[in-house]
Scaffold this active site. Structure first.
Site, PDB file in Angstrom:
ATOM      1  N   ARG A 106       4.703 -10.628   2.667  1.00  0.00           N
ATOM      2  CA  ARG A 106       5.544  -8.940   2.779  1.00  0.00           C
ATOM      3  C   ARG A 106       6.562  -8.493   3.723  1.00  0.00           C
ATOM      4  NH1 ARG A 106       0.284  -5.965   3.427  1.00  0.00           N
ATOM      5  NH2 ARG A 106      -0.176  -7.877   4.336  1.00  0.00           N
ATOM      6  N   GLY A 134     -17.705  11.048  -0.350  1.00  0.00           N
ATOM      7  CA  GLY A 134     -17.700   9.885  -0.156  1.00  0.00           C
ATOM      8  C   GLY A 134     -17.298   9.945   1.534  1.00  0.00           C
ATOM      9  N   ARG A 138       3.965   0.239  -0.398  1.00  0.00           N
ATOM     10  CA  ARG A 138       2.178   0.021  -0.508  1.00  0.00           C
ATOM     11  C   ARG A 138       1.543  -1.297  -1.112  1.00  0.00           C
ATOM     12  NH1 ARG A 138      -2.937   2.079   0.462  1.00  0.00           N
ATOM     13  NH2 ARG A 138      -4.170   1.740  -1.580  1.00  0.00           N
ATOM     14  N   HIS A 144      -4.627  15.554  -0.284  1.00  0.00           N
ATOM     15  CA  HIS A 144      -3.913  14.251   0.036  1.00  0.00           C
ATOM     16  C   HIS A 144      -2.760  14.109   0.773  1.00  0.00           C
ATOM     17  CE1 HIS A 144      -4.977  12.177  -2.618  1.00  0.00           C
ATOM     18  NE2 HIS A 144      -4.906  10.960  -2.463  1.00  0.00           N
TER      19      HIS A 144
END
Ligand code: GLN
Ligand code: ZN
Length: 760
Positions: free
Chosen positions: A16, A432, A515, A694
């Site tokens: 990565r 949640g 990501r 977000h």
């Protein structure tokens, strides 16, 4: 002589490197030159690998510092005008398109076909112009040529580019821009030709979609134009069969076509029948969408006759770009040796391709050892005790219609649940997760490293749960959650506790930009050896008199975000997972949890690319959900949650899941997503998200009241719940508390308004 090539390879680097240097660049820690050097290193390594394996080309143009569609926006000189950039882009500006800047919001991002990769959506207007922009592709071609490689550049074709773009003004059709776009493509091809390029791969993955006839017809015009540039074009389609686009694709004036022989395998005979006698056929025989070894002997059986006929017109390839699989198994010391012998990441797929090439060209005896290794690995997988569990098979075989329905219909359940929970009108809840603070992450990391023991870890998590419960009580929420502090990831958390799942150490796949995700590997029959969430839920419920919602991940989402078995239908794997989740739901109920949410954020993502394939998918997907949800009593309330998608076209299938309550994302679209509820009478209760988690922005109660009033125009107020759009794990506590207190205030003010209305 058969040739071999790949359509593209992973670009994040073996470890990565791209991610870490992108992020360092964004933080200002390294400059553009340093970042470019990392990119160059990754490309060189990728090319070297292809070359060393004996592939006939190295693919150039599959690298991108953020995204391949964004690279085309740069190449075609069509960055959105709202950014005010010139025709050629600096790297820093390129990233601003992807990530936004102080003045402009980022370009929109969406899923690349049915993968978990996300691309940046080009923005088109009636006056959009194209021109030769960034020179990166040509530089990279020169870079590879200088290193001595035979280069095959890859482009996203003009029709796929337009199709995947978005019209940012009303009253025009982006297909009308094709005539402006083609000359620029022709210029690019001419330029590549002057660089000495012989073949260009031009990707038109939309050929595996349902295309309006105007789009299909445009292919001919487009490729006549591009053919004139005088380079050989390999038209690549992938991600599915061509079906009614087959003749269009095969008759285009290009020098070769690539077809997906994994997902479109049944069509191969037809492709061969229609393939003009001069054309190259690139056969995508190695699955580019999963991590299993291919059956190489079967490929020989399948293609031997074709090879005799086509000789050097047969090219061997993976079905699609290898972008969607991890780079290499080399670093996977932790994977068990038997399981590892069944797997192939990108490097191993390239090696398999090399074996095929040698075998076709020199005869199978030349690769006898590799072929018998391959056969042995497949046989061991086929027969392994770890893959096949008779108890799971028996349970699946015994499933009847009793298992996928609750005892009573929704209205009867609703009455029981109302009696039991006595919730106010417009009940408030959350999705949640609560903020995953640094303290939580560090406790988890220390536990994994063995620095704290199980007891210390449990105590730390209990502290977090207690904190979350206290906050929710103080805020006055009606249905509480434990906050998911113990979960790193909603799929991994469950996968780690189920049999049949394995986890790589370094199996990263790019999701978007920097990501990456590390999907679990479902290799065998799935079952649940013991409860997974019950202790945490029981503890959380012990802290409050309010209902505590148990939190599970649904079977379709578990499937969708994993690499799954290719030796049985996806539906069968989904049903196995569903039974494991069902067991958990039953145990939660027995532990006194009266409300259980089974999240299915990926439910819509699972939809096949072609509409004709939707009904069977929706049938098994909703059945899998119902199996997971219907082991409980009627007084137990089942919730589900979905986000980031358009729901209106699958509302009946969502209703068929028969969850008592569904919470969905809607706030970003100003409740526009509820449009469909006007026409389709959704039968059960629903919580349309009232604010976007977000964004760090804290909306006020009035704004949420306005959204709920809008929702109440299409959904009866007695059915409405009040909740955010999604889980809160990415937010901080301060903003979370501020936003939730506004949300509770909004619910209260609506309740008062209703009481006034009744009193009147
Ligand atoms: N329960 C999950 C959470 O709150 C749901 C996440 C999701 O929808 N992606 O984090
Ligand atoms: Zn969500």
């Amino acid at each position: 002589m058969a040739l071999a090539h790949v359509l593209g390879v992973p670009r994040i680097g073996a470890n990565r490197e791209l991610k870490f240097s992108q992020e360092a660049f964004w933080r200002g820690e390294i400059d553009a030159a340093a970042l470019k050097a990392v990119g160059s290193g990754i490309r060189q390594a990728n090319w070297q690998r292809q070359h060393a394996a004996g592939l006939d080309f190295v693919t150039v143009g599959d690298f991108a510092f953020y995204d391949q569609m964004l690279n085309h926006v740069a190449l075609l000189g069509c960055a959105p005008a709202r950014f005010g950039f010139g025709e050629t882009l600096e790297l820093a500006q390129y990233f601003q398109l992807a990530r936004g800047n102080a003045a402009c919001h980022a370009m929109e991002m969406t899923k690349w076909f049915d993968t978990n990769y996300h691309y940046l959506v080009p923005e088109l207007k009636p006056d959009s112009r194209f021109s030769l922009g960034a020179q990166w592709l040509f530089d990279e071609v020169a870079e590879a040529q200088t290193a001595g490689f035979n280069v095959k550049p890859v482009l996203i074709g003009p029709l796929s580019f337009l199709w995947l773009a978005k019209e940012k003004a009303a009253g025009f059709d982006r297909l009308d821009l094709l005539d402006r776009l083609l000359p620029v493509y022709a210029q690019i091809l001419a330029r590549l030709k002057t660089q000495g390029v012989e073949w260009v791969q031009i990707d038109e993955p939309i050929l595996s979609l349902d295309l309006p006839s105007g789009w299909r017809a445009a292919f001919e015009r487009a490729y006549h134009h591009l053919n004139a540039a005088g380079v050989k074009l390999l038209l690549a389609s992938y991600f599915g069969p061509l079906r009614e686009n087959l003749l269009t694709a095969l008759k285009l004036p290009v020098a070769g076509v690539h077809v997906d022989c994994v997902r479109g395998g049944d069509e191969l005979a037809q492709v061969i029948d229609w393939l003009p006698a001069t054309k190259v056929l690139s056969a995508g025989v190695i699955d580019g969408r999963n991590i299993w070894k291919s059956d190489l002997n079967a490929v020989f059986e399948r293609l031997e006759g074709l090879h005799l006929r086509l000789a050097d017109r047969l090219w061997l390839a993976p079905s699609c770009s290898l972008l969607h699989v991890p780079a290499s198994l080399a670093g996977e010391a932790g994977l068990d040796a038997e399981l590892k012998s069944w797997l192939a990441f990108a490097d191993e797929k390239i090696a398999a391709l090399a074996t095929l090439k040698t075998g076709f060209n020199e005869g199978r005896p030349a690769v006898a050892a590799a072929l018998s290794d391959n056969a042995r690995a497949l046989a061991s997988r086929h027969a392994s005790q770890r893959v096949h569990d008779e108890a799971v098979a028996a349970r699946l075989a015994a499933l009847t219609s009793l298992h996928d329905a609750r005892n009573k219909p929704f209205t009867a359940r609703q009455a029981l649940q109302r009696e039991r929970f006595r919730l106010p009108l417009f009940p408030t809840t959350t999705i949640g997760s609560f903020p995953q603070t640094a303290a939580i992450r560090s406790a988890r990391a220390r536990f994994k490293k063995g620095e704290i023991g199980a007891a210390g870890y449990a105590a730390a998590m209990q502290r977090e749960i207690r904190h979350a419960v206290e906050k929710q009580e103080a805020l006055g929420l009606d249905v509480l959650v434990h906050g998911e502090a113990e979960r790193n990831d909603m799929v991994e958390y469950f996968g780690e506790q189920l049999t049949g799942f394995a986890f790589s150490q370094n199996g990263w796949v790019q999701s978007y930009g920097s990501r990456c995700v590390k999907p679990p590997i479902v290799y065998g029959d799935v079952s649940r050896p013991q409860p997974m969430t019950v202790d945490w839920a029981r503890y959380a419920q012990s802290l409050t008199g309010k209902p505590m919602k148990g939190m599970l991940t649904g079977p379709v989402t578990m499937l969708q975000w994993s690499f799954v078995r290719d030796d049985q239908p996806r539906a069968a794997t989904a049903l196995q997972i569903a039974l494991a989740i069902r067991d958990e739901a039953v145990d939660l109920e027995a532990a006194g949890i009266g409300i259980i949410q089974i999240d299915e954020p990926a439910y819509r993502e699972g939809l096949p690319l072609r509409r004709a394939d939707w009904p069977p998918y929706l049938e098994w997907a909703s059945r899998a959900f119902r199996i997971s949800a219907s082991g409980v009593n009627d007084a137990t309330q089942i919730h589900t949650h979905m986000c980031y998608s358009e729901f209106n076209d699958i509302l009946p299938a969502i209703a068929a899941m028969d969850a008592d309550v569904i919470t969905i994302e809607t706030s970003r679209s100003d409740m526009e997503l509820l449009r469909g509820f006007g026409d389709f009478d959704y039968p059960n209760e629903i919580g349309p998200g009232v604010y976007d988690i977000h964004s760090p922005r804290i909306p006020d109660a009035e704004e949420m009241v306005r959204l709920l009033e809008k929702a109440a125009q299409v959904i009866a107020p007695e059915k409405l719940w009040v909740n955010p759009d999604c889980g809160l794990k990415t937010r901080g506590w301060a903003e979370t508390e501020a936003a939730l207190s506004q949300m509770v205030a909004a619910a209260r003010s609506l309740r008062q308004a209703c009481q006034r209305a009744v009193a009147r």
